[in-house]
Scaffold this motif. Structure first.
Motif, mmCIF file in Angstrom:
data_model
loop_
_atom_site.group_PDB
_atom_site.id
_atom_site.type_symbol
_atom_site.label_atom_id
_atom_site.label_comp_id
_atom_site.label_asym_id
_atom_site.label_seq_id
_atom_site.Cartn_x
_atom_site.Cartn_y
_atom_site.Cartn_z
ATOM 1 N N ASN A 75 -1.483 2.582 -14.361
ATOM 2 C CA ASN A 75 -0.908 3.042 -13.100
ATOM 3 C C ASN A 75 -0.674 1.889 -12.132
ATOM 4 O OD1 ASN A 75 -0.940 5.827 -13.775
ATOM 5 N ND2 ASN A 75 -3.145 5.858 -13.418
ATOM 6 N N ASN A 76 -0.544 0.673 -12.637
ATOM 7 C CA ASN A 76 -0.294 -0.468 -11.769
ATOM 8 C C ASN A 76 1.039 -0.299 -11.048
ATOM 9 O OD1 ASN A 76 -2.660 -1.706 -12.541
ATOM 10 N ND2 ASN A 76 -1.701 -2.835 -14.217
ATOM 11 N N GLU A 77 1.097 -0.820 -9.837
ATOM 12 C CA GLU A 77 2.295 -0.679 -9.034
ATOM 13 C C GLU A 77 3.360 -1.689 -9.472
ATOM 14 O OE1 GLU A 77 3.124 1.491 -6.701
ATOM 15 O OE2 GLU A 77 1.258 2.591 -6.977
ATOM 16 N N ASN A 78 4.579 -1.513 -8.926
ATOM 17 C CA ASN A 78 5.673 -2.417 -9.218
ATOM 18 C C ASN A 78 5.469 -3.742 -8.491
ATOM 19 O OD1 ASN A 78 6.592 0.497 -9.222
ATOM 20 N ND2 ASN A 78 8.273 -0.459 -10.317
ATOM 21 N N ASP A 79 6.344 -4.709 -8.775
ATOM 22 C CA ASP A 79 6.298 -6.002 -8.120
ATOM 23 C C ASP A 79 6.407 -5.810 -6.606
ATOM 24 O OD1 ASP A 79 7.909 -8.402 -6.923
ATOM 25 O OD2 ASP A 79 6.953 -9.171 -8.748
ATOM 26 N N ASP A 80 5.373 -6.258 -5.880
ATOM 27 C CA ASP A 80 5.320 -6.008 -4.440
ATOM 28 C C ASP A 80 6.465 -6.681 -3.692
ATOM 29 O OD1 ASP A 80 3.095 -4.411 -4.625
ATOM 30 O OD2 ASP A 80 1.665 -6.028 -4.253
ATOM 31 N N ALA A 81 6.766 -7.926 -4.046
ATOM 32 C CA ALA A 81 7.814 -8.654 -3.330
ATOM 33 C C ALA A 81 9.170 -7.982 -3.507
ATOM 34 C CB ALA A 81 7.868 -10.104 -3.817
ATOM 35 N N LEU A 82 9.493 -7.564 -4.739
ATOM 36 C CA LEU A 82 10.757 -6.884 -4.977
ATOM 37 C C LEU A 82 10.815 -5.554 -4.249
ATOM 38 C CD1 LEU A 82 11.601 -7.391 -8.760
ATOM 39 C CD2 LEU A 82 12.833 -8.303 -6.789
ATOM 40 N N ARG A 83 9.706 -4.838 -4.272
ATOM 41 C CA ARG A 83 9.684 -3.525 -3.616
ATOM 42 C C ARG A 83 9.856 -3.668 -2.114
ATOM 43 N NH1 ARG A 83 5.166 1.135 -4.799
ATOM 44 N NH2 ARG A 83 6.365 2.878 -3.985
ATOM 45 N N ILE A 84 9.270 -4.715 -1.548
ATOM 46 C CA ILE A 84 9.442 -4.970 -0.116
ATOM 47 C C ILE A 84 10.907 -5.262 0.186
ATOM 48 C CG2 ILE A 84 8.924 -6.620 1.720
ATOM 49 C CD1 ILE A 84 6.088 -6.843 0.524
ATOM 50 N N SER A 85 11.545 -6.056 -0.671
ATOM 51 C CA SER A 85 12.966 -6.362 -0.468
ATOM 52 C C SER A 85 13.814 -5.100 -0.539
ATOM 53 C CB SER A 85 13.448 -7.372 -1.522
ATOM 54 O OG SER A 85 12.906 -8.646 -1.300
ATOM 55 N N ALA A 86 13.556 -4.254 -1.545
ATOM 56 C CA ALA A 86 14.320 -3.011 -1.696
ATOM 57 C C ALA A 86 14.089 -2.084 -0.508
ATOM 58 C CB ALA A 86 13.919 -2.313 -2.992
#
Length: 375
Positions: A228-239
């Protein structure tokens, strides 16, 4: 010469919900106000609870269907971990012959739905298309209603010829692989599109001289049961920042610098391509997923999150077909195309009377998908 851009044939009539909505939708970042007339007791997609599909019967048995497809039982299987809900059929839902019939039909249809094919060919194609609609309704638990477009969107890609060195230059590769960037399907004010389904009509298997053709999801994390690990934080912040600025298409990001939010998402798609093809030695992110076309295969994914807003992890893009320029370019390379049908499932305006009701509908749909396929 091959067309530099995908040929898009618009076959959808204007969505009836767009004509029937007596409301004003104002989108400012992540907040929009939606005022609609009351339609009495809320009904999911305009149907009573007992008419809806249940998680237990989401399993398809194509051996009992009227269609001549004989692929046995078909299940939708998760491709990505939540929050992005992305699934693919375990086998083709229609045959190669039926795919060819649909290609012929949509190649000869105009925006009004008229065709130059004879009645027999037309009726055959419509019968297959009806089967596909029924399957999508069932596996997504979203029965059709009169607010949805009657015909899917048909998209045809032609190959683009490139020099081999472009494969080793990420900037050049991005320009040819994802010339239209990435987007969410709630763009252009289509706030009710909570699910997108894509039916692939062609096989696009890469070889030594041909690449691309996939549907890329740069924020997807491949599904591993129990992980259940989350997605890439940096990419998700950008999106998320893009959506907060009401930018639902990466090409709409006015910042053209290499480190802009839009470019980060596009380059993540290129990185996923490089990882799959190992065309350079650069380090690759383990986030990002590409779905390669297989004739008759179906995928679907949710565009709206549990809060009733555009899901930042649903950014995706259609890769071009790219072919390496050689001294002996074959006619087959020039004729190779990628053909897909895109179906948009909408939350019916009859299903809710206020913003909270809309959010509940979106959350209900996501809950059903998780219960049916992720447990």
């Amino acid at each position: 010469p091959p067309s530099p851009l995908p040929v898009v044939v618009m076959t959808m009539n204007m969505s009836m919900s767009a004509l029937r909505i007596l409301s004003t939708c104002i989108l400012f970042g992540r907040c929009f106000s939606l005022v609609v007339p009351s339609f009495g007791r809320r009904r999911l997609h305009g149907l009573h609870k007992q008419q809806l599909f249940t998680a237990e019967n989401a399993f398809l048995d194509r051996t009992t269907a009227d269609s001549p497809s004989l692929f046995g039982a078909i299940q939708m299987t998760p491709l990505s971990s939540p929050p992005l809900l992305l699934l693919q059929s375990s086998a083709p839902i229609i045959s190669n012959e039926q795919c060819a019939t649909l290609i012929e039909y949509f190649d000869h249809i105009n925006a009004e739905g008229d065709t130059t094919l004879d009645a027999k060919q037309t009726n055959n194609a419509k019968s297959i298309l009806g089967d596909v609609h029924d399957i999508i309704d069932k596996v997504s638990n979203c029965p059709r209603h009169d607010g949805e477009a009657k015909l899917p969107r048909y998209v045809r890609y032609h190959p683009r010829l490139i020099d081999e060195e472009a494969l080793f230059d990420s900037k050049k590769l991005n320009d040819v692989l994802l010339p239209d960037g990435c987007h969410v399907d709630t763009n252009n004010g289509k706030l009710f599109r909570h699910i997108t389904a894509i039916l692939y009509l062609t096989d696009n298997t890469p070889d030594d001289c041909s690449f691309g053709g996939g549907t890329t999801f740069p924020l997807a994390k491949p599904w591993i049961e129990g992980d259940n690990n989350e997605n890439d934080d940096a990419l998700r912040i950008s999106a998320t920042r893009l959506l907060e600025r009401n930018v639902q298409h990466t090409k709409g990001d006015t910042d053209q610098s290499a480190n802009s939010d839009g470019r980060r998402l596009e380059m993540a798609g290129v990185d996923a391509f490089n990882r799959d093809h190992a065309k350079n030695d650069a380090p690759h992110n383990n986030v990002g997923l590409r779905v390669m076309p297989q004739a008759g295969r179906l995928i679907f994914f949710h565009n709206i999150n549990d809060d009733g807003m555009s899901d930042a992890t649903s950014f995706h893009g259609g890769e071009e077909l790219i072919s390496i320029v050689t001294d002996q370019q074959s006619d087959t390379d020039a004729e190779r195309t990628k053909n897909i049908l895109v179906f948009f499932k909408e939350i019916s305006i009859k299903s809710f009377s206020n913003l909270d009701g809309f959010t509940e509908c979106a959350a209900d749909a996501r809950r059903w998908t998780k219960q049916a396929y992720y447990q």
